[in-house]
Scaffold this active site. Structure first.
Site, PDB file in Angstrom:
ATOM      1  N   HIS A 196      11.909 -45.795  69.778  1.00  0.00           N
ATOM      2  CA  HIS A 196      13.161 -45.149  70.178  1.00  0.00           C
ATOM      3  C   HIS A 196      14.243 -46.206  70.393  1.00  0.00           C
ATOM      4  O   HIS A 196      13.999 -47.275  70.946  1.00  0.00           O
ATOM      5  CB  HIS A 196      12.953 -44.368  71.478  1.00  0.00           C
ATOM      6  CG  HIS A 196      14.128 -43.538  71.871  1.00  0.00           C
ATOM      7  ND1 HIS A 196      14.341 -42.277  71.366  1.00  0.00           N
ATOM      8  CD2 HIS A 196      15.173 -43.787  72.705  1.00  0.00           C
ATOM      9  CE1 HIS A 196      15.453 -41.786  71.879  1.00  0.00           C
ATOM     10  NE2 HIS A 196      15.981 -42.685  72.693  1.00  0.00           N
ATOM     11  N   SER A 243      19.795 -40.017  70.321  1.00  0.00           N
ATOM     12  CA  SER A 243      19.080 -39.692  71.547  1.00  0.00           C
ATOM     13  C   SER A 243      19.835 -38.620  72.346  1.00  0.00           C
ATOM     14  O   SER A 243      20.005 -37.504  71.861  1.00  0.00           O
ATOM     15  CB  SER A 243      18.853 -40.974  72.358  1.00  0.00           C
ATOM     16  OG  SER A 243      17.937 -40.762  73.398  1.00  0.00           O
ATOM     17  N   ASP A 254       8.109 -42.995  69.059  1.00  0.00           N
ATOM     18  CA  ASP A 254       9.104 -42.469  69.994  1.00  0.00           C
ATOM     19  C   ASP A 254       8.538 -41.238  70.692  1.00  0.00           C
ATOM     20  O   ASP A 254       8.026 -40.334  70.021  1.00  0.00           O
ATOM     21  CB  ASP A 254      10.371 -42.099  69.207  1.00  0.00           C
ATOM     22  CG  ASP A 254      11.517 -41.637  70.069  1.00  0.00           C
ATOM     23  OD1 ASP A 254      11.345 -41.436  71.283  1.00  0.00           O
ATOM     24  OD2 ASP A 254      12.619 -41.463  69.505  1.00  0.00           O
TER      25      ASP A 254
END
Length: 315
Positions: free
Chosen positions: A284, A159, A254
């Site tokens: 995610h 991320s 996501d």
């Protein structure tokens, strides 16, 4: 179709009344994220060595943590992954990603150095970039003392950490002083403009919402012009050629899925070796949820296998 285990996790959050991240103060958001480990993460695995480190950066000390895999000898020189945790440049730390770093080290046979970079809102863009660049160069400089091979140094993260890993690879190429052998980009944020279709199609209902993404963005970015800076949006760099091989891993549900795909595509079109894998039924953040999600463990194994393939000498 969303994986039933991922749906069960989402349902559990609703049943327990867990507040969305964007409704919390950043201090409470950090606390919730740290405490969630007990529910979602496997128990930390044993490794051969864990060592707390400190690098000196341009803005002060940068805490780090070294992991050496089970079965490695004390004097053995190992390849190394420098890892930057996720959390929207606002939450997360060495402990939130301790289990993942142990897993990557043991399964790949590589050393892992995790970096505790400064975050917003106390330290805004480009503070995190400055820290991860300084920390990674420090690992290369201190390679002999750490027992790692500077010619087999990879960068990686999930991320926000995937964003930082991509930025380090670009900066290292441009500066020419930090050879990177591989980049591990796990559902990376690559475009701060947040215009890709998956931000709309996956923007609600899958834990990381568009509201939470805006919350993280605004804790990190102070000026809208920074969205166009490649150090915030590596997809917008004018030259993506000459970069190390990459694995780009995304999740089907996501909001960041499409910008990860576009980054993998752009790397390939620029002449780099880039492998793209999407876990179509996942959300995610899933890779750290191996206690609940079977596919998280498969994803960790895939990442470790690609690290081993990229960094280990072949017989």
């Amino acid at each position: 179709m969303l994986h039933p285990q991922a749906q069960a996790f989402i349902d559990l959050l609703v049943q327990r009344g867990v507040p969305p991240t964007h409704t919390l103060t950043y201090a409470d958001a950090r606390k919730f994220y740290r405490e969630r480990r007990a529910i979602t993460q496997p128990d930390p695995g044993e490794v051969a060595e864990v060592r707390e480190l400190v690098a000196e950066g341009p803005h002060g000390a940068i805490p780090m943590r070294l992991y050496r895999p089970l079965g490695s000898d004390a004097g053995q020189v190992l390849p190394v992954l420098v890892y930057y945790h996720g959390g929207g440049w606002t939450i997360g730390d060495l402990d939130t990603h301790d289990t993942l770093c142990r897993e990557l080290s043991n399964l790949s046979g590589c050393a892992v150095v995790a970096v505790d970079y400064r975050m917003g809102p106390e330290h805004r863009f480009p503070a995190a970039v400055d820290d991860v660049l300084a920390a990674t160069r420090w690992v290369r400089k201190e390679a002999a003392a750490l027992g790692v091979d500077p010619s087999r140094l990879a960068v990686g993260g999930d991320s926000a950490g995937g964003n930082l890993a991509a930025v380090v690879a670009l900066d290292a190429r441009d500066a020419g002083d930090l050879p990177i052998a591989f980049q591990l980009l796990i559902y990376p944020a690559t475009d701060m403009r947040r215009l890709h279709p998956s931000h709309t199609t996956n923007g609600q209902g899958y834990v990381l919402t568009s509201d939470t993404i805006t919350y993280f963005h605004d804790h990190y970015i102070t000026d809208a012009a920074h969205d166009l800076d490649w150090r915030a949006s590596p997809l917008l760099h004018k030259n993506l050629a000459g970069l190390p091989p990459a694995l780009v891993l995304t999740a089907g549900y996501d909001p960041l899925r499409d910008e990860g795909l576009d980054y993998a595509r752009a790397l390939t079109e620029a002449g780099n070796r880039a492998t793209y894998v999407c876990f179509e039924r996942q959300i995610h953040g899933f890779i750290t949820m191996g206690r609940l999600l079977d596919e998280a463990n498969a994803a960790v194994g895939l990442c470790a296998g690609e690290l081993r393939r990229a960094l280990m000498p072949r017989a």
